[in-house]
Every structure is written in structure tokens, then in C-alpha cells.
Design a protein around this motif. Structure first.
Motif, PDB file in Angstrom:
ATOM      1  N   ASP A  27      24.761 -18.959  -5.138  1.00 61.06           N
ATOM      2  CA  ASP A  27      26.107 -19.081  -4.572  1.00 61.06           C
ATOM      3  C   ASP A  27      26.958 -17.860  -4.928  1.00 61.06           C
ATOM      4  O   ASP A  27      27.747 -17.379  -4.108  1.00 61.06           O
ATOM      5  CB  ASP A  27      26.787 -20.351  -5.092  1.00 61.06           C
ATOM      6  N   VAL A  28      26.818 -17.368  -6.160  1.00 61.30           N
ATOM      7  CA  VAL A  28      27.573 -16.182  -6.560  1.00 61.30           C
ATOM      8  C   VAL A  28      27.144 -14.978  -5.749  1.00 61.30           C
ATOM      9  O   VAL A  28      27.973 -14.177  -5.288  1.00 61.30           O
ATOM     10  CB  VAL A  28      27.385 -15.912  -8.074  1.00 61.30           C
ATOM     11  N   LEU A  29      25.831 -14.835  -5.524  1.00 60.26           N
ATOM     12  CA  LEU A  29      25.327 -13.704  -4.748  1.00 60.26           C
ATOM     13  C   LEU A  29      25.808 -13.749  -3.305  1.00 60.26           C
ATOM     14  O   LEU A  29      26.096 -12.717  -2.700  1.00 60.26           O
ATOM     15  CB  LEU A  29      23.794 -13.683  -4.788  1.00 60.26           C
ATOM     16  N   HIS A  41      28.536 -15.734  -2.083  1.00 59.95           N
ATOM     17  CA  HIS A  41      29.972 -15.960  -1.866  1.00 59.95           C
ATOM     18  C   HIS A  41      30.858 -15.358  -2.943  1.00 59.95           C
ATOM     19  O   HIS A  41      32.080 -15.383  -2.806  1.00 59.95           O
ATOM     20  CB  HIS A  41      30.260 -17.468  -1.768  1.00 59.95           C
ATOM     21  N   GLY A  42      30.261 -14.841  -4.011  1.00 56.04           N
ATOM     22  CA  GLY A  42      31.057 -14.327  -5.115  1.00 56.04           C
ATOM     23  C   GLY A  42      31.421 -15.450  -6.071  1.00 56.04           C
ATOM     24  O   GLY A  42      31.356 -16.633  -5.712  1.00 56.04           O
ATOM     25  N   PRO A  43      31.837 -15.117  -7.295  1.00 56.67           N
ATOM     26  CA  PRO A  43      32.205 -16.150  -8.277  1.00 56.67           C
ATOM     27  C   PRO A  43      33.466 -16.884  -7.853  1.00 56.67           C
ATOM     28  O   PRO A  43      34.392 -16.287  -7.307  1.00 56.67           O
ATOM     29  CB  PRO A  43      32.416 -15.354  -9.563  1.00 56.67           C
ATOM     30  N   GLU A  44      33.493 -18.191  -8.113  1.00 56.65           N
ATOM     31  CA  GLU A  44      34.656 -19.000  -7.755  1.00 56.65           C
ATOM     32  C   GLU A  44      35.873 -18.617  -8.585  1.00 56.65           C
ATOM     33  O   GLU A  44      36.981 -18.593  -8.106  1.00 56.65           O
ATOM     34  CB  GLU A  44      34.337 -20.491  -7.963  1.00 56.65           C
ATOM     35  N   GLN A  47      36.936 -15.679 -11.382  1.00 60.85           N
ATOM     36  CA  GLN A  47      36.568 -14.467 -12.094  1.00 60.85           C
ATOM     37  C   GLN A  47      36.731 -14.616 -13.606  1.00 60.85           C
ATOM     38  O   GLN A  47      36.108 -13.893 -14.370  1.00 60.85           O
ATOM     39  CB  GLN A  47      37.439 -13.296 -11.603  1.00 60.85           C
TER      40      GLN A  47
END
Length: 257
Positions: A226-228, A230-233, A235
């Protein structure tokens, strides 16, 4: 003997191996250079410059590796320091023994790597970048509360350290984009793959070593995916370290160099 059952203990031993490998690689690379030529005065001046270069390389290596690995093992990187902390009753006899063995193996591995002639440019760029990316990941790890001083300064010193180690061999790329610009303009793209493959592999290796060996994260595969995508929810989200906690020496027990 309860330490031997702890993953934190073995991560600390691994950190001493990795740290000593990088420490010796940087120091030996700084020592190896072109022989001084010309007049006696010129030779004397170059000798003084070389000695200063080597001294700074070792000093910066300790500073950088202490920031990168100190929270994992204490960053002893010296059997004498491990023995001193043992006598001072700050570490166990088992930890002292394992640290010293790991340090010896790291020194042998670094020496063997530098003794390899084929593919030396790739190896130099790989290890110089590995220590840089390891420093970046470690000093910016949001799970840590022990980082003192300036993280940007530590990263800058790590860049300088890479130059001490690699500049006599490859000119010190450690940044594919920086190497690509001048190479393209001057049409000097022969063997340019070294300046891409070495740093890119070094960066990947540093991330894998830190995230999965030295300071593991609890993120599941789906969380990483999910991080890869959509990015981290968040930071500022800090992730706890796997296991029973870090049983390695804390910042107050780090040796003073």
C-alpha cells in the motif's frame, strides 16, 4: 546466556560486522592512492596530505557509523572498546566475544573485497553508496529518539566519507544523476554503467540490511504494498521494532571515540 536467545542480540552482532566492514573498507581505500612523484618537497607535501586524508577518513567513518549503527549495537567497531566495556561491566562476556569475532570477520571481508581486481569500480561505488544510504535511512528513522546533533550534517559528512574512499578509484559517483550529466555532455559514457549499477545496488542493499536485518519494521507485506502504491498514510507514523525490544547498549553506553 539469555542474550543468545534474543534477536536483538544477533542484530547487534550483525551491526558490528557490517560496521567494521565499512570502516575498514573506507580506511583502506583512503590509504590506497597514487604514489607521490616529483621533487622531494612535492613528495613530502603529498605525504602530509595523504596522512591527513587517512586520518579524516577514519574519524568521519567512526562519526558516521556511530550515528548509523549506534542504536543497534553501540557501534564499538574495535575489540579494545568491547573489552574495555566488558571490564567496565557494561556488556556481558558473551556479547564481548561475539562482537570481537564479528569485528574480525568484517575486517577480513573488507580486506578481501579490496583485494579483488576485477569489477573494482563497481565494488567501490557499491560500498561507498551503501554507507551513505545506510546513514540517511538510520538518521531519518522516525522510530528513533536518540539521534543527536544535525541529521543533515551527518548525511553531508557521509558524502564526504564516500569521497575519501572512492575518489582515487572512480572519482566517487555515488549519485547516478550527478555522474550522468557531465558524462553525457562530454560524451564519456564508456563504462558509465558502473556509476549506475554500483550506487543503485548499494542503495537497495542498505535499505534491505537496515529494514530487515539491523532494525526490522513490523509492516506486513500488504502494508508495504500500500505504501509503494499510495504512499504512507501518515508521514509521522512510527513503527515499532519487532521482538522483545532492543537489548543492545543504549546511547548512554556508546563508547566515546
Amino acid at each position: 546466556m539469555s542474550e543468545i536467545k534474543s534477536w536483538a542480540f544477533w542484530r547487534a552482532v550483525a551491526a558490528e560486522f557490517v560496521g567494521m566492514l565499512l570502516f575498514i573498507f573506507i580506511g583502506l581505500s583512503a590509504i590506497i592512492g597514487k604514489d607521490a612523484t616529483g621533487s622531494l618537497e612535492n613528495i613530502a607535501q603529498e605525504k602530509i596530505a595523504q596522512e591527513l586524508k587517512v586520518a579524516l577518513a577514519f574519524a568521519l567513518a567512526i562519526a558516521t557509523l556511530a550515528q548509523s549503527l549506534g542504536h543497534v549495537s553501540g557501534a564499538h567497531l574495535n575489540p579494545a572498546i568491547s573489552l574495555g566495556l566488558l571490564v567496565s561491566c557494561q556488556i556481558s562476556a558473551l556479547r564481548c566475544l561475539c562482537y570481537i569475532l564479528a569485528q574480525m570477520l568484517g575486517a577480513v571481508a573488507a580486506s578481501a573485497i579490496l583485494n579483488v581486481s576485477k569489477g573494482q569500480g563497481f565494488i567501490i561505488e557499491f560500498l561507498a553508496t551503501l554507507q551513505l544510504v545506510l546513514c540517511v535511512i538510520a538518521v531519518t528513522d522516525k522510530r528513533r529518539s536518540d539521534v543527536t546533533g544535525s541529521a543533515p550534517l551527518a548525511i553531508g559528512l557521509s558524502v564526504g566519507l564516500g569521497h575519501f574512499a572512492a575518489i582515487s578509484f572512480t572519482g566517487c559517483g555515488i549519485n547516478p544523476a550527478r555522474s550522468f550529466g557531465p558524462a553525457l555532455i562530454r560524451s564519456e559514457l564508456k563504462d558509465h554503467w558502473v556509476y549506475w549499477l554500483g550506487p543503485m545496488c548499494g542503495g537497495i542493499a542498505a535499505a534491505l540490511i537496515y529494514d530487515f536485518l539491523l532494525c526490522p519494521r513490523t509492516q506486513t507485506f500488504s502494508r508495504r504494498r500500500d505504501v509503494l502504491l499510495h504512499g504512507p498514510e501518515d508521514q509521522s507514523d512510527a513503527v515499532e521494532i519487532i521482538g522483545e525490544g532492543n537489548s543492545s547498549p543504549g546511547p548512554s553506553q556508546w563508547p566515546k571515540h
